[in-house]
Enzyme design. Structure first.
Site, mmCIF file in Angstrom:
data_model
loop_
_atom_site.group_PDB
_atom_site.id
_atom_site.type_symbol
_atom_site.label_atom_id
_atom_site.label_comp_id
_atom_site.label_asym_id
_atom_site.label_seq_id
_atom_site.Cartn_x
_atom_site.Cartn_y
_atom_site.Cartn_z
ATOM 1 C CB SER A 216 -0.839 -0.067 1.160
ATOM 2 O OG SER A 216 -1.860 0.741 0.982
ATOM 3 C CD GLU A 346 -5.244 -4.242 -3.957
ATOM 4 O OE1 GLU A 346 -5.693 -3.927 -2.610
ATOM 5 O OE2 GLU A 346 -4.220 -4.865 -4.239
ATOM 6 C CG HIS A 468 -5.623 -2.513 0.488
ATOM 7 N ND1 HIS A 468 -4.510 -2.480 -0.537
ATOM 8 C CD2 HIS A 468 -5.135 -1.908 1.592
ATOM 9 C CE1 HIS A 468 -3.968 -1.432 -0.436
ATOM 10 N NE2 HIS A 468 -3.926 -1.177 0.969
#
Length: 620
Positions: A216, A346, A468
Site C-alpha cells: 500500500s 482492493e 487489501h
C-alpha cells in the site's frame, strides 16, 4: 565488528548468551536469541536507533543520523511507534484493530528492527529484505503482529529489517523551507536504508543483495525510492504490493500541499487565514508550538474526497524531481528487478468506512444485501469518484458504463463487486500495472502476481472477498503459526510459496530460482508489455477452475483508466446538448447488445459539432 564479550539475558525460563555487536561507528548493542513460531532459532534486535529523535526544533525537519553511543544498547524491547491516529470505527473488532499501532506513540520513533536466522555470523552474506509498512502515510508501525519477521527469516534464511518512519503531518508537512521541507517520512526511510547499507554486513547481510518491499503506502514508498536518485545507491531490487507512486493518492503537487497547511492552521484555531497569500511563517510557528495530540486530532481537516489522504509525499524538487508519470514515461527511475502485484478486492475495505449510510456498522456482520438497486449504486459511486470525473456528465457516464453490471438479474453482490472493482482499479491495481509496464518497457525484469485467495481465518465478512493488505499474512508466514491460527494445509503451502518466491527474488532477482541454482516447480514467467503474464496466487485446489498463469490483470479496465478516460477528459469540453440527446438514444438502446460503447459514441460524434465554451472543462 563483534566483540567476544557476552551479555546474558535472564528470562523466566531461559538464560541466553548474546554476542555484543559494534556498529561501524563504534556503537555497541546486543539483541536476543529467540525461537520462531515454528520452533527455529534466530537472533532478534528491536529498537535500534538510526536517527536522532525528531523532537523539539527537529520536528518537521529532515532526520539527522544517530550520534554514536558508548554504553551497550539493549536492543530487546519493541520501539515506540510514530504519532498517528487510531482506527476505532468498528470498536474492538480485530480486523480493524490489528492495524493500529501496538507500542507507545511518540515523536521519538525512528528505530528499526533486525531479524537474523540462527546466530549472527558476519561471514554468512545473506540476502537482506527491508520492509516498509503501509497505512496511507497517516498510520503504520514496524512492530505490528502481522509484520512479525521471525517465520520468514528462519524459513527462508534471509535477514529482515523493518524501520519506522514519521507519518501524517509529522512526516509529510510541506512548507517549502528547511524547517518543513516535506517528504520527511521518505527521508526517514532513506536514512534507515543508509544505516542498513552501512551496517548490515555486521549482522551477516550481503550489501549487494538488499531488497525493498512494502504494501500500500509502503509499496508507493518503495516505488518512490525507485524514482529518486537519492535512494538508488542503497538498494538493488524492489517489491511493491498493492501500491505505486502513480496511485492517485500517493503524491501531490506543492500547491495542494501548501493549501492543506493553511486549512489545518484554521482548523486548529491558530487564526483565520486566507488561501490567498498566506503567511507561512505564522503557520509553521503554530505547528511547531502545537501539542502533538492537537496536530493529530486535526490532521484530517484538509481532506477533500474519498482516497484523499491528508499528508503525503510531494514533488519537492529535492527527493522527488518530477511527477511519477513523467519519470515513468521518460525512464527516469532505477531499472532493476521488480516484483509487483495486487489483490482481487482492493477497495472494499475502504468503501465500508466511506459509505456508512450504505454499509451501516450495526448491520455490517449480519447483512449482505447492502445495495439493492441501480439508484443506490450510482449514489454511492458519486460519493466515491474524484471531482474531476463527477463535474462532467460524459466522463461520469463513461465510468458507469465501464463498470455497471450487465448480466441480469443484477444481485446486491453484483452491485458491491462493481463498486469495489471500479475504485480498486482506479486507486490500486491499475497504478501497480502502470509501474510494472513502464519498468518492463525500459528494460527492467518484472514479475507480476494477483492474489485471489480468501483466507479461512479472515475475520471480515465473506462478502468482502480478498481484501487489501491480506497477502501480508501469507508473506510473513502467519499460516505456519499453528499454535495461534488454524489455517488449512493448503494455506500453509500457499504461505510457503509466497515466502519462497519473495525470498528467491531477494536472493537471485528471479522468484523461480533458488539460491543453490535449482528452480521452483511452478514457473512464474516474466511480465511483458504484450501478454502481461502474471502468477495467480491462490491455493492449489482453486487451479482447476482458475488459470495458474493469467494475462493482465484487469488489462481492459486499466486501459480505460490510464488511456481512454484521460484522453476523453483532455479532449472534451462542455459537451452540452449533443450529449443529452445521445444519452437519450442510448437509453432507448439499453436492451440491445452493444459490444463497444466507445465505437458507437465515436460514430455519433461524427455527425455532431460540439459547442465550445469558456466553462470548466472535463479535464480541468
Amino acid at each position: 565488528m563483534r566483540n567476544s564479550l557476552l551479555f546474558f539475558i535472564f528470562l523466566p525460563s531461559t538464560i541466553l548468551a548474546v554476542d555484543l555487536i559494534h556498529l561501524h561507528d563504534g556503537s555497541p548493542l546486543f539483541g536476543e536469541e529467540v525461537l520462531s513460531q515454528t520452533g527455529k532459532p534466530l537472533t532478534r534486535f528491536q529498537g535500534i536507533p538510526f536517527a536522532e529523535p525528531p523532537v523539539g526544533n527537529l520536528r518537521f525537519k529532515k532526520p539527522k543520523p544517530k550520534q554514536p553511543w558508548r554504553i551497550p544498547l539493549n536492543a530487546t524491547t519493541p520501539p515506540n511507534s510514530c504519532i498517528q491516529s487510531e482506527d476505532t470505527y468498528f470498536g474492538d473488532f480485530y480486523g480493524s484493530t490489528m492495524w493500529n499501532a501496538n507500542t507507545k506513540l511518540s515523536e521519538d520513533c525512528l528505530y528499526l528492527n533486525v531479524y537474523v536466522p540462527g546466530k549472527v555470523d558476519p561471514n554468512k552474506k545473506l540476502a537482506v529484505m527491508v520492509w516498509v509498512y503501509g497505512g496511507g502515510f497517516w498510520s503504520g508501525t514496524a512492530t505490528l503482529d502481522v509484520y512479525d519477521g521471525r517465520i520468514l527469516t528462519v524459513e527462508e534464511n534471509v535477514i529482515l529489517v523493518a524501520m519506522n518512519y514519521r507519518v501524517s503531518i509529522f512526516g509529510f508537512l510541506y512548507m517549502n523551507r528547511p524547517e518543513a521541507p516535506g517528504n520527511m517520512g521518505m527521508w526517514d526511510q532513506l536514512l534507515a536504508m543508509k544505516w542498513v547499507h552501512k551496517n548490515i554486513d555486521l549482522f551477516g547481510g550481503d550489501l549487494s543483495r538488499i531488497t525493498l518491499f512494502g504494501e500500500s503506502a509502503g509499496a508507493a514508498s518503495v516505488s518512490i525510492h525507485m524514482l529518486s536518485p537519492k535512494s538508488a545507491p542503497y538498494f538493488h531490487r524492489a517489491i511493491i504490493q498493492s501500491g505505486s507512486a502513480t496511485s492517485p493518492w500517493a503524491i501531490e503537487p506543492r500547491d495542494v500541499a501548501l493549501a492543506r497547511a493553511v486549512i489545518l492552521y484554521n482548523a486548529m484555531k491558530c487564526g483565520n487565514m486566507s488561501l490567498i497569500n498566506p503567511d507561512y511563517d505564522r503557520i509553521l510557528d503554530c505547528f511547531q508550538r502545537a501539542d502533538a495530540d492537537a496536530l493529530r486530532e486535526n490532521e484530517w481537516a484538509p481532506v477533500r474526497e474519498f482516497g484523499d489522504f491528508p499528508w503525503v509525499p510531494v514533488v519537492d524538487g529535492d527527493f522527488l524531481l518530477e511527477n511519477a508519470q513523467t519519470s515513468l514515461k521518460q525512464g527516469n527511475f532505477k531499472k532493476t528487478q521488480l516484483l509487483a502485484g495486487s489483490n482481487r478486492d482492493e477497495s472494499i475495505y475502504f468503501l465500508t468506512y466511506q459509505l456508512p449510510d450504505i454499509f451501516p456498522v450495526a448491520d455490517f456482520f449480519t447483512k449482505t444485501d447492502f445495495i439493492k438497486d441501480r439508484q443506490l449504486w450510482i449514489k454511492g459511486v458519486k460519493d466515491l469518484l474524484p471531482r474531476q470525473i463527477l463535474k462532467c456528465q460524459l466522463t461520469l457516464a463513461a465510468v458507469l458504463h465501464e463498470y455497471e453490471p450487465q448480466d441480469l438479474p443484477v444481485t446486491p453482490r453484483d452491485w458491491i463487486n462493481a463498486m469495489d472493482k471500479m475504485l480498486g482499479d482506479y486507486h490500486f491495481t491499475c497504478s501497480v500495472n502502470e509501474m510494472a509496464l513502464a519498468h518492463t518497457k525500459h528494460g527492467g525484469d518484472t514479475y507480476y502476481y494477483y492474489f485471489t485467495h480468501r483466507a479461512s481465518q479472515q475475520t471480515w465478512p465473506e462478502w468482502m472477498g480478498v481484501l487489501h493488505g491480506y497477502e501480508i499474512n501469507f508473506i510473513f508466514g502467519e499460516p505456519l503459526n499453528q499454535k495461534r491460527f488454524n489455517y488449512t494445509d493448503e494455506e500453509r503451502e500457499l504461505s510457503n510459496r509466497f515466502m519462497r518466491y519473495w525470498a528467491n527474488f531477494a536472493k537471485t532477482g528471479d522468484p523461480n530460482k533458488n539460491e543453490d541454482g535449482s528452480f521452483t516447480q511452478d514457473v512464474w514467467p516474466k511480465y511483458n508489455s504484450v501478454s502481461m503474464e502474471y502468477m495467480n496466487m491462490t491455493v492449489e485446489s482453486s487451479y482447476p477452475s482458475m488459470k495458474r498463469i493469467g494475462h493482465g490483470p484487469r488489462r481492459k479496465e486499466c486501459a480505460f483508466w490510464k488511456a481512454y478516460l484521460p484522453n476523453l477528459m483532455a479532449a472534451v469540453a462542455d459537451v452540452g446538448d449533443p450529449y443529452l440527446v445521445w444519452k437519450q438514444q442510448m437509453d432507448k438502446w439499453q436492451n440491445e447488445y452493444i459490444t463497444d460503447w466507445q465505437y458507437h459514441f465515436e460514430q455519433y460524434k461524427r455527425y455532431q459539432t460540439y459547442r465550445q465554451s469558456d466553462s470548466e472543462t472535463c479535464g480541468g
